[in-house]
Design a protein around this motif. Sequence first.
Motif, short mmCIF file in Angstrom:
data_model
loop_
_atom_site.label_atom_id
_atom_site.label_comp_id
_atom_site.label_asym_id
_atom_site.label_seq_id
_atom_site.Cartn_x
_atom_site.Cartn_y
_atom_site.Cartn_z
N ARG A 233 6.65 -64.49 -13.19
CA ARG A 233 6.51 -65.18 -11.88
C ARG A 233 7.73 -66.06 -11.65
NH1 ARG A 233 0.45 -65.85 -10.43
NH2 ARG A 233 -0.60 -65.10 -12.31
N PHE B 174 1.01 -53.30 0.93
CA PHE B 174 -0.10 -53.97 1.65
C PHE B 174 0.26 -55.41 1.99
CE2 PHE B 174 -0.74 -54.49 -2.89
CZ PHE B 174 -1.08 -55.81 -3.05
N THR C 74 2.43 -47.37 -7.82
CA THR C 74 1.20 -46.57 -7.68
C THR C 74 0.39 -46.94 -6.46
OG1 THR C 74 0.03 -48.16 -9.07
CG2 THR C 74 1.00 -46.22 -10.20
N LEU C 75 0.90 -47.87 -5.71
CA LEU C 75 0.08 -48.39 -4.59
C LEU C 75 0.82 -48.25 -3.26
CD1 LEU C 75 -1.09 -51.76 -6.23
CD2 LEU C 75 -2.30 -49.55 -6.23
N ILE D 229 3.58 -59.86 -17.25
CA ILE D 229 3.61 -60.50 -15.91
C ILE D 229 4.77 -61.50 -15.91
CG2 ILE D 229 2.33 -61.88 -14.24
CD1 ILE D 229 -0.25 -60.96 -15.72
N LYS E 67 -10.60 -53.16 -15.27
CA LYS E 67 -10.20 -51.92 -14.62
C LYS E 67 -8.83 -51.47 -15.17
CE LYS E 67 -9.70 -50.11 -9.93
NZ LYS E 67 -9.64 -50.49 -8.51
N MET F 163 4.95 -57.16 -12.54
CA MET F 163 4.04 -56.80 -13.65
C MET F 163 4.43 -55.41 -14.23
SD MET F 163 0.50 -55.60 -11.86
CE MET F 163 0.41 -54.21 -10.76
N PRO G 265 -5.30 -49.16 -14.57
CA PRO G 265 -4.47 -49.42 -15.77
C PRO G 265 -4.35 -50.91 -16.05
CG PRO G 265 -3.06 -48.87 -13.89
CD PRO G 265 -4.47 -48.77 -13.41
N THR H 69 2.42 -52.27 -16.29
CA THR H 69 1.10 -51.74 -16.68
C THR H 69 1.30 -50.69 -17.76
OG1 THR H 69 1.15 -49.97 -15.04
CG2 THR H 69 0.17 -52.13 -14.38
N HIS I 104 -8.05 -61.18 -4.34
CA HIS I 104 -7.67 -61.69 -5.65
C HIS I 104 -7.75 -63.21 -5.67
CE1 HIS I 104 -4.83 -62.89 -8.90
NE2 HIS I 104 -5.27 -61.76 -9.50
N GLN J 280 -8.15 -65.11 -13.86
CA GLN J 280 -8.20 -64.32 -12.62
C GLN J 280 -9.54 -63.63 -12.50
OE1 GLN J 280 -4.67 -61.77 -12.51
NE2 GLN J 280 -3.41 -63.42 -13.36
N HIS K 138 5.25 -56.81 -7.85
CA HIS K 138 3.94 -56.47 -7.25
C HIS K 138 3.66 -57.30 -5.99
CE1 HIS K 138 -0.18 -55.27 -6.92
NE2 HIS K 138 -0.73 -56.33 -7.53
N LEU K 139 4.17 -58.54 -6.00
CA LEU K 139 3.84 -59.44 -4.88
C LEU K 139 5.05 -60.29 -4.51
CD1 LEU K 139 0.56 -60.82 -6.48
CD2 LEU K 139 0.64 -59.04 -4.73
C1 HEM Z 1 -0.75 -61.95 -11.34
C2 HEM Z 1 -1.68 -61.46 -10.58
C3 HEM Z 1 -1.98 -60.02 -10.45
C4 HEM Z 1 -2.02 -59.07 -11.38
C5 HEM Z 1 -1.76 -59.25 -12.85
C6 HEM Z 1 -2.37 -57.82 -10.78
C7 HEM Z 1 -2.55 -56.64 -11.37
C8 HEM Z 1 -2.85 -55.46 -10.78
C9 HEM Z 1 -2.94 -54.19 -11.47
C10 HEM Z 1 -2.74 -53.96 -12.91
C11 HEM Z 1 -3.25 -53.30 -10.56
C12 HEM Z 1 -3.46 -51.79 -10.79
C13 HEM Z 1 -2.24 -51.01 -10.46
C14 HEM Z 1 -2.41 -49.57 -10.45
O1 HEM Z 1 -3.46 -49.04 -10.15
O2 HEM Z 1 -1.49 -48.87 -10.91
C15 HEM Z 1 -3.35 -53.99 -9.32
C16 HEM Z 1 -3.68 -53.37 -8.10
C17 HEM Z 1 -3.79 -54.02 -6.96
N1 HEM Z 1 -3.55 -55.30 -6.76
FE1 HEM Z 1 -2.98 -56.68 -8.08
N2 HEM Z 1 -2.52 -58.04 -9.46
C18 HEM Z 1 -2.31 -59.36 -9.25
C19 HEM Z 1 -2.36 -60.00 -8.04
C20 HEM Z 1 -2.74 -59.42 -6.92
C21 HEM Z 1 -2.87 -60.11 -5.70
C22 HEM Z 1 -2.63 -61.61 -5.49
C23 HEM Z 1 -3.26 -59.23 -4.80
C24 HEM Z 1 -3.52 -59.55 -3.37
C25 HEM Z 1 -4.40 -59.06 -2.60
C26 HEM Z 1 -3.34 -57.96 -5.45
C27 HEM Z 1 -3.70 -56.80 -4.78
C28 HEM Z 1 -3.81 -55.59 -5.46
C29 HEM Z 1 -4.21 -54.37 -4.83
C30 HEM Z 1 -4.62 -54.29 -3.36
C31 HEM Z 1 -4.21 -53.41 -5.73
C32 HEM Z 1 -4.59 -51.94 -5.58
C33 HEM Z 1 -6.05 -51.69 -5.56
C34 HEM Z 1 -6.73 -52.14 -6.75
O3 HEM Z 1 -6.37 -51.59 -7.81
O4 HEM Z 1 -7.64 -52.90 -6.66
N3 HEM Z 1 -3.02 -58.11 -6.73
N4 HEM Z 1 -3.08 -55.26 -9.51
#
Ligand code: HEM
Length: 552
Positions: free
Chosen positions: A516, A423, A419-420, A514, A507, A532, A509, A534, A455, A476, A542-543
């Motif tokens: 790792r 980046f 969905t993203l 998860i 927020k 991950m 979804p 959702t 994050h 987190q 995701h990363l």
């Molecule tokens: C285990 C850690 C993390 C979890 C569980 C997680 C979870 C999520 C989830 C559920 C979304 C929403 C996805 C969607 O809209 O369909 C998301 C979006 C996103 N995540 Fe992560 N994330 C994690 C770590 C990170 C990290 C380290 C970054 C680094 C910058 C990151 C950057 C983003 C970005 C840029 C988005 C899209 C914009 C947003 O929804 O804010 N995430 N993440």
Amino acid sequence: MVICCAAANCSNRQGKGDKRAVSFHRFPLKDSKRLLQWLKAVQRENWTPTKYSFLCSEHFTKDSFSKRLEDQHRLLKPTAVPSIFHLAEKGEPGAHGRARRRDPRKAAGGLRGEAAGAAGAPSGSPMAKAEPHRGKRTSRQGETTGQEQPAPMEAPGPGSKDNPEAGTEAAPGSQEEAGVSPQDSAAATAAAGELEDRGGVSVDDFTPPGSGACKFIGSLHSYSFSSRHARERPALPREPVDRKRPRRDVADRVPAPSPPGSSLPATPQKPPQSPSAPPADVPPKPAAEAVQSERSDASPMSINEVILSASGACRLIDSLHSYCFSSRQSKSQVCCLREQVEKKSGELRSLRQRVSRSDGRVRKLQAKLDALRRASLPFLGGLLPPSREPPRMSPVVEPLSWMLGTWLSDPPGAGAFPTLQPFRYLEEAHISHVGQPMLNFSFNAFHPDTHKPLHRECGFIRLKPDTNKVAFISAQNTGIVEVEEGEVNGQELSIASRSIARISFSKEPHVEQITRKFRLNSEGRLEQTVSMATTTQPLTQHLHITYRKVTP
Ligand code: HEM
């Protein structure tokens, strides 16, 4: 030895005829500047003066002399330079024997008579009195035309008995009238000779320095001579009626006196026999006897004793002079050293201030470094002292020790999800321990361009003792708290979520699963991969990020 004038074409010598008004003066051998002036004036080629070399008073202008205050002795000024000389007329046959006197300061017509200031000079002036015999001398030299007249250096000479007017000439300005006996002159001559022999400073040549010590020594000189004069004065003949004639008689038999110091009388005399004195030309005894025969009230001190006493006094004064000079030299060296010490002390003070300022800067930098360490290294923060040794790692967590350290993303991490948009991101990872059976971790992500914090999560990694079972507890900033468990195998840790909790307003979804994986790759870099699931998407990566270790 007879003292002769060293000037070319000058035949004056001690005791010669009517030269009673002529005194002889040593070359200033110890005053190189003045000596050069003398030599330039004398104009004798291939000739070097010795301590036995003299110039007669006829080569000096009247103002070259001064009178000693206490007894009106005529003294050659310490700065005097001869200027009146016979110069042979070039091109004239036999010119080297013919001469006329010329004062270089008076371009033309500067004859000696003018230079001596005979016209208008007071009758008591020795230079004025020298006028008559100067005329005789000119004619005499005219008679010797064609004959080389070598400048006598050390030639024995007779007494001055051939000029009946000599006494009259010499009397007004003579040292005898000034109150100094012939013995004075002999003693002074001997003393001056000794002074030059021993210290190279004659009484006549000595220029009193400005120091108080030298003034004192100079007064000792005056005292020495005046004392001798006072002791001998009663022994001199009383001449109540006519002073000139008896004096002339005496002058015929007694050496004409000269100022003390290096000025020598024109009449014969013998300085006292002294081991250090120059060779004596006339023994002092006849002179002493001559005076003793004149005096009616004999001094209790013999003339020889007086002379020897004077010599001893002059030697003492000479040594005082030497001491004075060396003392002044030492003082000046001490002053110089003191200035250097003060300068060095100032430099030392300046260096100490700089060191102190540097120490202050070092302390400030140390404090700043400690603060940075506390901020960046959690295990050094808090109550742990900065200088304390790192705590020993618990053996329980030893299987995870490869994860320890501070890591920086290199290259930037890569983010993705169905969905993203893909980046990039930067991340610091701190994994440490404080001696407890667990690891502390924090992951802090930043925007790759703006470095804006994104994050963040932190927590603990625990190992079940004596197993490879690992528990990963994380909180987190997105409002999720999760527990993942798994296994550590070698340098790879794989974990999956067992429990996920979130805040009520997190927020959507929502994340539902998860996984790792951490591993230390063959390049010694730490890698982390996060997947991950959702509420809308299945388990998907995701990363992915690789870290470079930046601390031990
Ligand atoms: C285990 C850690 C993390 C979890 C569980 C997680 C979870 C999520 C989830 C559920 C979304 C929403 C996805 C969607 O809209 O369909 C998301 C979006 C996103 N995540 Fe992560 N994330 C994690 C770590 C990170 C990290 C380290 C970054 C680094 C910058 C990151 C950057 C983003 C970005 C840029 C988005 C899209 C914009 C947003 O929804 O804010 N995430 N993440």
